[in-house]
Write a protein that holds these residues in place. Structure first.
Motif, PDB file in Angstrom:
ATOM      1  N   GLY A  99      -2.792  20.409  11.818  1.00 29.59           N
ATOM      2  CA  GLY A  99      -2.643  19.257  12.690  1.00 29.59           C
ATOM      3  C   GLY A  99      -3.709  18.188  12.536  1.00 29.59           C
ATOM      4  N   VAL A 100      -4.561  18.305  11.515  1.00 29.65           N
ATOM      5  CA  VAL A 100      -5.650  17.349  11.293  1.00 29.65           C
ATOM      6  C   VAL A 100      -5.534  16.768   9.880  1.00 29.65           C
ATOM      7  CG1 VAL A 100      -8.150  17.073  11.129  1.00 29.65           C
ATOM      8  CG2 VAL A 100      -7.175  18.504  12.923  1.00 29.65           C
ATOM      9  N   ILE A 101      -5.756  15.463   9.729  1.00 30.20           N
ATOM     10  CA  ILE A 101      -5.708  14.828   8.410  1.00 30.20           C
ATOM     11  C   ILE A 101      -6.925  15.287   7.599  1.00 30.20           C
ATOM     12  CG2 ILE A 101      -5.736  12.642   7.157  1.00 30.20           C
ATOM     13  CD1 ILE A 101      -4.475  11.372   9.694  1.00 30.20           C
ATOM     14  N   HIS A 152       0.060  10.802  17.514  1.00 33.73           N
ATOM     15  CA  HIS A 152       0.433   9.448  17.903  1.00 33.73           C
ATOM     16  C   HIS A 152      -0.654   8.788  18.741  1.00 33.73           C
ATOM     17  CE1 HIS A 152       2.423   6.545  20.660  1.00 33.73           C
ATOM     18  NE2 HIS A 152       3.072   6.200  19.578  1.00 33.73           N
ATOM     19  N   ASN A 153      -1.154   9.496  19.736  1.00 39.25           N
ATOM     20  CA  ASN A 153      -2.153   8.919  20.639  1.00 39.25           C
ATOM     21  C   ASN A 153      -3.467   8.630  19.933  1.00 39.25           C
ATOM     22  OD1 ASN A 153      -0.401   8.972  22.834  1.00 39.25           O
ATOM     23  ND2 ASN A 153      -1.000  11.046  23.414  1.00 39.25           N
ATOM     24  N   ALA A 154      -3.910   9.570  19.082  1.00 41.40           N
ATOM     25  CA  ALA A 154      -5.177   9.400  18.374  1.00 41.40           C
ATOM     26  C   ALA A 154      -5.125   8.197  17.430  1.00 41.40           C
ATOM     27  CB  ALA A 154      -5.526  10.666  17.603  1.00 41.40           C
ATOM     28  N   LEU A 155      -4.018   8.050  16.709  1.00 43.18           N
ATOM     29  CA  LEU A 155      -3.890   6.936  15.773  1.00 43.18           C
ATOM     30  C   LEU A 155      -3.739   5.603  16.502  1.00 43.18           C
ATOM     31  CD1 LEU A 155      -1.631   8.744  13.190  1.00 43.18           C
ATOM     32  CD2 LEU A 155      -3.744   7.552  12.612  1.00 43.18           C
ATOM     33  N   THR A 156      -2.998   5.613  17.619  1.00 42.11           N
ATOM     34  CA  THR A 156      -2.842   4.386  18.402  1.00 42.11           C
ATOM     35  C   THR A 156      -4.184   3.900  18.934  1.00 42.11           C
ATOM     36  OG1 THR A 156      -0.590   5.018  19.067  1.00 42.11           O
ATOM     37  CG2 THR A 156      -1.708   3.350  20.407  1.00 42.11           C
ATOM     38  N   GLU A 157      -4.992   4.818  19.450  1.00 43.13           N
ATOM     39  CA  GLU A 157      -6.290   4.461  19.992  1.00 43.13           C
ATOM     40  C   GLU A 157      -7.220   3.924  18.895  1.00 43.13           C
ATOM     41  OE1 GLU A 157      -9.298   4.044  22.935  1.00 43.13           O
ATOM     42  OE2 GLU A 157      -7.106   4.188  22.974  1.00 43.13           O
ATOM     43  N   LEU A 158      -7.151   4.549  17.716  1.00 39.86           N
ATOM     44  CA  LEU A 158      -7.984   4.092  16.598  1.00 39.86           C
ATOM     45  C   LEU A 158      -7.586   2.685  16.172  1.00 39.86           C
ATOM     46  CD1 LEU A 158     -10.210   4.929  14.591  1.00 39.86           C
ATOM     47  CD2 LEU A 158      -8.399   5.781  13.089  1.00 39.86           C
ATOM     48  N   ALA A 159      -6.268   2.429  16.101  1.00 39.49           N
ATOM     49  CA  ALA A 159      -5.791   1.101  15.722  1.00 39.49           C
ATOM     50  C   ALA A 159      -6.192   0.066  16.767  1.00 39.49           C
ATOM     51  CB  ALA A 159      -4.278   1.124  15.549  1.00 39.49           C
ATOM     52  N   ARG A 160      -6.110   0.427  18.029  1.00 40.17           N
ATOM     53  CA  ARG A 160      -6.444  -0.495  19.115  1.00 40.17           C
ATOM     54  C   ARG A 160      -7.919  -0.904  19.065  1.00 40.17           C
ATOM     55  NH1 ARG A 160      -8.506  -0.557  24.054  1.00 40.17           N
ATOM     56  NH2 ARG A 160      -9.063   1.664  23.984  1.00 40.17           N
ATOM     57  N   LYS A 161      -8.776   0.029  18.688  1.00 34.08           N
ATOM     58  CA  LYS A 161     -10.211  -0.241  18.667  1.00 34.08           C
ATOM     59  C   LYS A 161     -10.669  -0.939  17.391  1.00 34.08           C
ATOM     60  CE  LYS A 161     -11.736   3.558  21.682  1.00 34.08           C
ATOM     61  NZ  LYS A 161     -12.538   4.802  21.764  1.00 34.08           N
ATOM     62  N   SER A 162      -9.834  -0.915  16.370  1.00 38.77           N
ATOM     63  CA  SER A 162     -10.243  -1.492  15.090  1.00 38.77           C
ATOM     64  C   SER A 162     -10.359  -3.010  15.187  1.00 38.77           C
ATOM     65  CB  SER A 162      -9.241  -1.120  13.995  1.00 38.77           C
ATOM     66  OG  SER A 162      -9.602  -1.742  12.778  1.00 38.77           O
ATOM     67  N   GLU A 163     -11.443  -3.541  14.685  1.00 36.18           N
ATOM     68  CA  GLU A 163     -11.655  -4.985  14.673  1.00 36.18           C
ATOM     69  C   GLU A 163     -11.304  -5.578  13.308  1.00 36.18           C
ATOM     70  OE1 GLU A 163     -15.659  -5.596  15.873  1.00 36.18           O
ATOM     71  OE2 GLU A 163     -15.337  -4.924  17.935  1.00 36.18           O
ATOM     72  N   LEU A 190      -9.549   7.837   8.706  1.00 39.40           N
ATOM     73  CA  LEU A 190      -8.425   8.758   8.844  1.00 39.40           C
ATOM     74  C   LEU A 190      -8.812  10.209   8.580  1.00 39.40           C
ATOM     75  CD1 LEU A 190      -5.553   6.681   7.193  1.00 39.40           C
ATOM     76  CD2 LEU A 190      -5.668   7.422   9.577  1.00 39.40           C
ATOM     77  N   THR A 191      -9.755  10.446   7.699  1.00 36.37           N
ATOM     78  CA  THR A 191     -10.142  11.817   7.368  1.00 36.37           C
ATOM     79  C   THR A 191     -10.750  12.512   8.589  1.00 36.37           C
ATOM     80  OG1 THR A 191     -10.581  11.178   5.070  1.00 36.37           O
ATOM     81  CG2 THR A 191     -11.487  13.277   5.833  1.00 36.37           C
ATOM     82  N   GLY A 192     -10.173  13.649   8.948  1.00 41.39           N
ATOM     83  CA  GLY A 192     -10.645  14.411  10.098  1.00 41.39           C
ATOM     84  C   GLY A 192     -10.007  14.024  11.411  1.00 41.39           C
ATOM     85  N   LEU A 193      -9.124  13.021  11.380  1.00 43.32           N
ATOM     86  CA  LEU A 193      -8.458  12.564  12.605  1.00 43.32           C
ATOM     87  C   LEU A 193      -7.233  13.435  12.896  1.00 43.32           C
ATOM     88  CD1 LEU A 193      -8.696  10.042  14.599  1.00 43.32           C
ATOM     89  CD2 LEU A 193      -6.734   9.121  13.313  1.00 43.32           C
ATOM     90  N   PRO A 194      -6.970  13.766  14.158  1.00 40.35           N
ATOM     91  CA  PRO A 194      -5.743  14.496  14.484  1.00 40.35           C
ATOM     92  C   PRO A 194      -4.515  13.694  14.044  1.00 40.35           C
ATOM     93  CG  PRO A 194      -7.237  14.537  16.350  1.00 40.35           C
ATOM     94  CD  PRO A 194      -7.824  13.570  15.352  1.00 40.35           C
ATOM     95  N   TYR A 195      -3.552  14.367  13.464  1.00 38.43           N
ATOM     96  CA  TYR A 195      -2.295  13.725  13.060  1.00 38.43           C
ATOM     97  C   TYR A 195      -1.445  13.601  14.315  1.00 38.43           C
ATOM     98  CZ  TYR A 195       1.997  13.006  10.277  1.00 38.43           C
ATOM     99  OH  TYR A 195       3.150  12.515   9.718  1.00 38.43           O
ATOM    100  N   ALA A 197       0.836  -1.206   0.000  1.00 41.17           N
ATOM    101  CA  ALA A 197       0.000   0.000   0.000  1.00 41.17           C
ATOM    102  C   ALA A 197       0.865   1.247   0.000  1.00 41.17           C
ATOM    103  CB  ALA A 197      -0.916   0.009   1.218  1.00 41.17           C
ATOM    104  N   THR A 198       0.431   2.225  -0.767  1.00 34.94           N
ATOM    105  CA  THR A 198       1.024   3.562  -0.730  1.00 34.94           C
ATOM    106  C   THR A 198      -0.042   4.506  -0.194  1.00 34.94           C
ATOM    107  OG1 THR A 198       2.495   3.149  -2.598  1.00 34.94           O
ATOM    108  CG2 THR A 198       1.996   5.449  -2.078  1.00 34.94           C
ATOM    109  N   LEU A 199       0.305   5.224   0.856  1.00 34.50           N
ATOM    110  CA  LEU A 199      -0.657   6.110   1.510  1.00 34.50           C
ATOM    111  C   LEU A 199      -0.134   7.539   1.500  1.00 34.50           C
ATOM    112  CD1 LEU A 199      -3.375   5.920   3.137  1.00 34.50           C
ATOM    113  CD2 LEU A 199      -1.973   5.949   5.204  1.00 34.50           C
ATOM    114  N   HIS A 200      -0.996   8.463   1.071  1.00 32.51           N
ATOM    115  CA  HIS A 200      -0.682   9.896   1.094  1.00 32.51           C
ATOM    116  C   HIS A 200      -1.666  10.582   2.048  1.00 32.51           C
ATOM    117  CE1 HIS A 200       1.930   9.570  -2.474  1.00 32.51           C
ATOM    118  NE2 HIS A 200       0.995   8.756  -2.955  1.00 32.51           N
ATOM    119  N   LEU A 201      -1.149  11.226   3.082  1.00 23.68           N
ATOM    120  CA  LEU A 201      -1.990  11.957   4.019  1.00 23.68           C
ATOM    121  C   LEU A 201      -1.703  13.447   3.885  1.00 23.68           C
ATOM    122  CD1 LEU A 201      -1.412   9.774   7.231  1.00 23.68           C
ATOM    123  CD2 LEU A 201      -3.257   9.565   5.538  1.00 23.68           C
ATOM    124  N   GLN A 202      -2.743  14.225   3.638  1.00 18.37           N
ATOM    125  CA  GLN A 202      -2.596  15.677   3.649  1.00 18.37           C
ATOM    126  C   GLN A 202      -3.059  16.187   5.008  1.00 18.37           C
ATOM    127  OE1 GLN A 202      -3.239  18.125   0.109  1.00 18.37           O
ATOM    128  NE2 GLN A 202      -4.762  19.282   1.285  1.00 18.37           N
TER     129      GLN A 202
END
Length: 320
Positions: A263-265, A294-305, A287-292, A254-259
């Motif tokens: 401080g928000v994606i 570390h903590n926000a992304l970690t929490e999202l990954a942890r909750k993902s099923e 990912l859209t609208g999520l704060p760029y 995967a190639t991912l581009h985040l704009q």
């Protein structure tokens, strides 16, 4: 001439910069402000902290992030570094006059330093002082660092971002060989350099009383603190940038581009050879609208099923 010397008793960099902003409003011909900070990273007015700093390490070690109002690059401060500010009238003050004063102060301590072309001061070829400038309608502000006995070994922990490819229009820092004044004089202390600057200022502008100032409790500085030290304000002033990476996962490449804006994606683009192409829509949605962050992304990954999405998110976390 009406002059002033202020010596900060506070070590909070954001408070001291807010205090400096207050000093810029005072009706003096010349001001010398001396201040020392607890560990922090100070970025220039137009810099991108995501491109300059390892924010994860800074958070872990409780190293403060501060944005100053002047230009220039990112620098590390600790209590082995003496900061100085010289404020003068916009029409008459010059950086050349200020540099001359600082070099005379260092020479009085037996340190033969020289000015480099990047507004740095060098000792034996190593940068011991970085300088930046700010102009208001009436004042010229010149502030700089003087590395006396700073712990230079930790700088790379905080000033080296871990991101793979991050494209930004923000001003980039310039890498330099840095050193301490202690390398030129083993017994040197902050207090010695501080007194040398005070003596040089008085020799140039006349007898001036030294006034202690606590910028943490100073009402005028407190009112302006968020401008320099509030992380949300700092991130809001970050220029738009993109973060891109390519990685092979168990489910495909995967190639991912985040704009990122303020401080928000704000936009997500993804290309992949995954058999389950729905990963593109699912990643874009979460990912859209999520704060760029570390903590926000970690929490999202942890909750993902969803295993593929969780692995994608955790990889992004490792790059922050």
């Amino acid at each position: 001439m009406k002059n002033a010397i202020y010596l900060a008793t506070s070590h909070d960099c954001a408070a001291n910069l807010a205090g400096e902003a207050y000093l810029l409003t005072l009706a003096f011909d010349h001001i010398l402000f001396l201040w020392v900070n607890d560990p922090c990273i100070v970025i220039g007015r137009y810099q991108n902290p995501f491109a300059e700093c390892n924010l994860k390490n800074m958070e872990h070690m409780q190293v403060q992030l501060v944005r100053r109002q002047s230009g220039g690059g990112a620098v590390y401060h600790d209590q082995g570094n003496l900061c100085f500010t010289l404020i003068g009238n916009k029409e008459t003050a010059t950086k050349e006059e200020n540099f001359s004063l600082v070099l005379k102060a260092l020479a009085s301590l037996g340190l033969s330093c020289e000015l480099s072309g990047r507004n740095d001061i060098l000792l034996d070829g190593k940068k011991i002082s970085g300088n930046a400038f700010q102009t208001t309608p009436t004042k010229f502000c010149h502030h700089g660092t003087l590395l006396v006995s700073s712990d230079l070994s930790v700088m790379s922990n905080y000033l080296t971002p871990s991101s793979t490819k991050l494209a930004s229009k923000a001003v980039k820092s310039v890498s330099s060989r840095v050193g301490n004044l202690k390398e030129g004089r083993e017994d040197i202390t902050n207090e010695m350099v501080q007194q040398a600057l005070i003596d040089a200022f008085i020799a140039e502008y006349g007898q001036t009383e030294v006034t202690p100032i606590d910028c943490v409790t100073l009402a005028e500085a407190q009112a302006n603190y968020r401008r320099f030290g509030d992380l949300s304000v700092i991130l809001e002033k970050t220029p738009q940038f993109t973060h891109s990476f390519t990685h092979r996962f168990e489910w495909g490449e995967a190639t991912l581009h985040l704009q990122v804006e303020k401080g928000v994606i704000s936009e997500v683009r993804m290309f992949t050879d995954a058999l389950d192409t729905s990963i593109v829509g699912r990643a874009t949605q979460v990912l859209t609208g999520l704060p760029y962050d570390h903590n926000a992304l970690t929490e999202l990954a942890r909750k993902s099923e969803q295993a593929d999405l969780a692995s994608l998110l955790m990889h992004v976390v490792t790059l922050l």
